[in-house]
Design a protein around this motif. Sequence first.
Motif, PDB file in Angstrom:
ATOM      1  N   LYS A   1       0.837  -1.192   0.000  1.00 23.76           N
ATOM      2  CA  LYS A   1       0.000   0.000   0.000  1.00 23.76           C
ATOM      3  C   LYS A   1       0.877   1.248   0.000  1.00 23.76           C
ATOM      4  N   SER A   2       0.341   2.295  -0.590  1.00 30.39           N
ATOM      5  CA  SER A   2       1.063   3.567  -0.618  1.00 30.39           C
ATOM      6  C   SER A   2       0.041   4.684  -0.588  1.00 30.39           C
ATOM      7  N   THR A   3       0.488   5.837  -0.130  1.00 35.32           N
ATOM      8  CA  THR A   3      -0.458   6.940  -0.002  1.00 35.32           C
ATOM      9  C   THR A   3       0.251   8.265  -0.237  1.00 35.32           C
ATOM     10  N   GLY A   4      -0.487   9.354  -0.108  1.00 38.08           N
ATOM     11  CA  GLY A   4       0.108  10.661  -0.393  1.00 38.08           C
ATOM     12  C   GLY A   4      -0.755  11.777   0.141  1.00 38.08           C
ATOM     13  N   ARG A   5      -0.451  12.992  -0.301  1.00 41.71           N
ATOM     14  CA  ARG A   5      -1.223  14.122   0.200  1.00 41.71           C
ATOM     15  C   ARG A   5      -2.591  14.241  -0.478  1.00 41.71           C
ATOM     16  N   GLU A   6      -2.849  13.361  -1.462  1.00 38.25           N
ATOM     17  CA  GLU A   6      -4.202  13.303  -2.032  1.00 38.25           C
ATOM     18  C   GLU A   6      -5.160  12.770  -0.975  1.00 38.25           C
ATOM     19  N   TYR A   7      -4.614  12.018  -0.008  1.00 35.27           N
ATOM     20  CA  TYR A   7      -5.454  11.367   0.998  1.00 35.27           C
ATOM     21  C   TYR A   7      -5.282  12.017   2.376  1.00 35.27           C
ATOM     22  N   PHE A   8      -4.061  12.036   2.881  1.00 32.74           N
ATOM     23  CA  PHE A   8      -3.815  12.641   4.199  1.00 32.74           C
ATOM     24  C   PHE A   8      -3.515  14.132   4.008  1.00 32.74           C
ATOM     25  N   ASN A   9      -4.568  14.932   4.083  1.00 29.08           N
ATOM     26  CA  ASN A   9      -4.469  16.367   3.769  1.00 29.08           C
ATOM     27  C   ASN A   9      -5.450  17.144   4.656  1.00 29.08           C
ATOM     28  N   PRO A  10      -5.549  18.465   4.498  1.00 33.55           N
ATOM     29  CA  PRO A  10      -6.469  19.231   5.351  1.00 33.55           C
ATOM     30  C   PRO A  10      -7.905  18.708   5.319  1.00 33.55           C
ATOM     31  N   ASP A  11      -8.352  18.212   4.161  1.00 34.14           N
ATOM     32  CA  ASP A  11      -9.724  17.673   4.098  1.00 34.14           C
ATOM     33  C   ASP A  11      -9.870  16.442   4.993  1.00 34.14           C
ATOM     34  N   TRP A  12      -8.811  15.654   5.039  1.00 33.49           N
ATOM     35  CA  TRP A  12      -8.850  14.458   5.901  1.00 33.49           C
ATOM     36  C   TRP A  12      -9.043  14.896   7.357  1.00 33.49           C
ATOM     37  N   LEU A  13      -8.315  15.948   7.758  1.00 33.33           N
ATOM     38  CA  LEU A  13      -8.423  16.446   9.134  1.00 33.33           C
ATOM     39  C   LEU A  13      -9.810  16.998   9.434  1.00 33.33           C
ATOM     40  N   ASP A  14     -10.401  17.639   8.408  1.00 31.50           N
ATOM     41  CA  ASP A  14     -11.705  18.299   8.591  1.00 31.50           C
ATOM     42  C   ASP A  14     -12.821  17.342   8.988  1.00 31.50           C
ATOM     43  N   GLN A  15     -12.661  16.048   8.696  1.00 27.01           N
ATOM     44  CA  GLN A  15     -13.745  15.115   9.025  1.00 27.01           C
ATOM     45  C   GLN A  15     -13.866  14.870  10.535  1.00 27.01           C
ATOM     46  N   PHE A  16     -12.858  15.309  11.317  1.00 28.69           N
ATOM     47  CA  PHE A  16     -12.909  15.058  12.760  1.00 28.69           C
ATOM     48  C   PHE A  16     -13.373  16.326  13.478  1.00 28.69           C
ATOM     49  N   SER A  17     -14.661  16.347  13.831  1.00 23.22           N
ATOM     50  CA  SER A  17     -15.211  17.585  14.390  1.00 23.22           C
ATOM     51  C   SER A  17     -14.544  17.947  15.717  1.00 23.22           C
ATOM     52  N   GLU A  18     -14.056  16.944  16.419  1.00 32.02           N
ATOM     53  CA  GLU A  18     -13.454  17.187  17.729  1.00 32.02           C
ATOM     54  C   GLU A  18     -12.254  18.148  17.664  1.00 32.02           C
ATOM     55  N   ILE A  19     -11.568  18.194  16.539  1.00 33.99           N
ATOM     56  CA  ILE A  19     -10.377  19.045  16.494  1.00 33.99           C
ATOM     57  C   ILE A  19     -10.732  20.531  16.592  1.00 33.99           C
ATOM     58  N   LYS A  20     -11.978  20.858  16.235  1.00 35.52           N
ATOM     59  CA  LYS A  20     -12.370  22.276  16.259  1.00 35.52           C
ATOM     60  C   LYS A  20     -12.507  22.794  17.691  1.00 35.52           C
ATOM     61  N   ASN A  21     -12.802  21.899  18.610  1.00 33.62           N
ATOM     62  CA  ASN A  21     -12.985  22.321  20.011  1.00 33.62           C
ATOM     63  C   ASN A  21     -11.734  22.105  20.857  1.00 33.62           C
TER      64      ASN A  21
END
Length: 367
Positions: A240-260
């Motif tokens: 498996k391989s990955t990149g910034r297409e996947y682990f990026n700001p949008d990925w972080l945005d899915q976790f609502s807890e980070i906003k608080n």
Amino acid sequence: MSELYIGLMSGTSMDALDAVLVDFSTTPMKLIASNTFPISKDIKEKLVALCTPGDDEIDRMSQLDNQLGLLFADAVNTLLNTANISNKQINAIGSHGQTIRHMPTGNYPYTLQIGNPSVISEQTGITTIADFRRRDMAAGGQGAPLAPAFHNAVFRSEHQDRIALNIGGIANITILPADKSKPVTGFDTGPGNGLMDVWCLQYQNEPFDEEGQWAATGKVQDNLLKQFLADPYFKMASPKSTGREYFNPDWLDQFSEIKNAKPEDVQATLCALTVESIAQDIEHSGASQEVIVCGGGAHNNYLMGQLSKRLSGCQIKSSAALGIEPDWIEAIAFAWLARQTRNNLPGNIASVTGAQHDAVLGAIYPA
Ligand SMILES: Nc1ncnc2c1ncn2[C@@H]1O[C@H](COP(=O)(O)OP(=O)(O)O)[C@@H](O)[C@H]1O
Ligand SMILES: [Mg+2]
């Protein structure tokens, strides 16, 4: 034939272009010159924009392809000037190029690196080898990671199992069993510094967290860490391989807890994510006596400390302990890959990338 090669590497962090001049005529090889060349804010913004779908991509990409080609060629010419070596003495340049999309799954997987090799060859007068990853993909592989063959050549020990761990924007491991009859394996473990860089830029206005000092002031949020680690990528079997297409700001945005949460706590938790995802994979590999760390993450003291604590059963050391500074390993790997191609030797390891066979990689752009 000359055994002098140049390697050019600019990884997912897009922090800088790393350039090295290596002499492979001796064992161990000798690093003759090395330098890092900044990638301007303007170019970086354009590159980041190309990493996700948008308008008029062909025009933007093709211009940037040439702009980077010129930047890479300048870097080579500067490196040669500093080392007082003529272009005629160099056998070839191995240029990784800048990845703007890496899509290893789907019906027609692809990976795309730019930095026009024709321009590099024209502007330096040196044969340039580029486009390494697509051949591995054509053979059914992930196209990544490619450094493992080099790790195997320089870090494998007969006496102990080793793991080479590269912490760039993305992190990857190469498992190097002492038993030579066992295959080398390896894969991208997930985020390295990339998500921490994104968060640090957003809340500290700094491109990265110097020595992890900011993360060290935060408190790891266990619940958030658990949510991060529930991402299916971490459970996926290799290759498996990955990149910034996947682990990026949008990925972080899915976790609502980070906003608080407090920003420094999120930073600490992102660091814990890097540590935990790497540690789980290393434990799972079973072959973890010694872990050799390379890439920019080796300078993050907090990260290194956390990793040592988490993997208390194995020795964690910077590649500097084995005589190669962590910053240059990836660029040296591409000089080495160019040499493999020149000598008609394979550059991938099929048991790492999942390709059907080992293959001679890249395309040659003659001087
Ligand atoms: N002194 C440092 N302290 C903390 N992190 C660092 C330091 N130096 C480099 N890094 C991290 O390493 C990253 C660059 O690593 P690199 O190996 O060049 O990655 P890539 O291959 O993705 O370009 C930076 O973006 C930063 O996050
Ligand atoms: Mg870099």
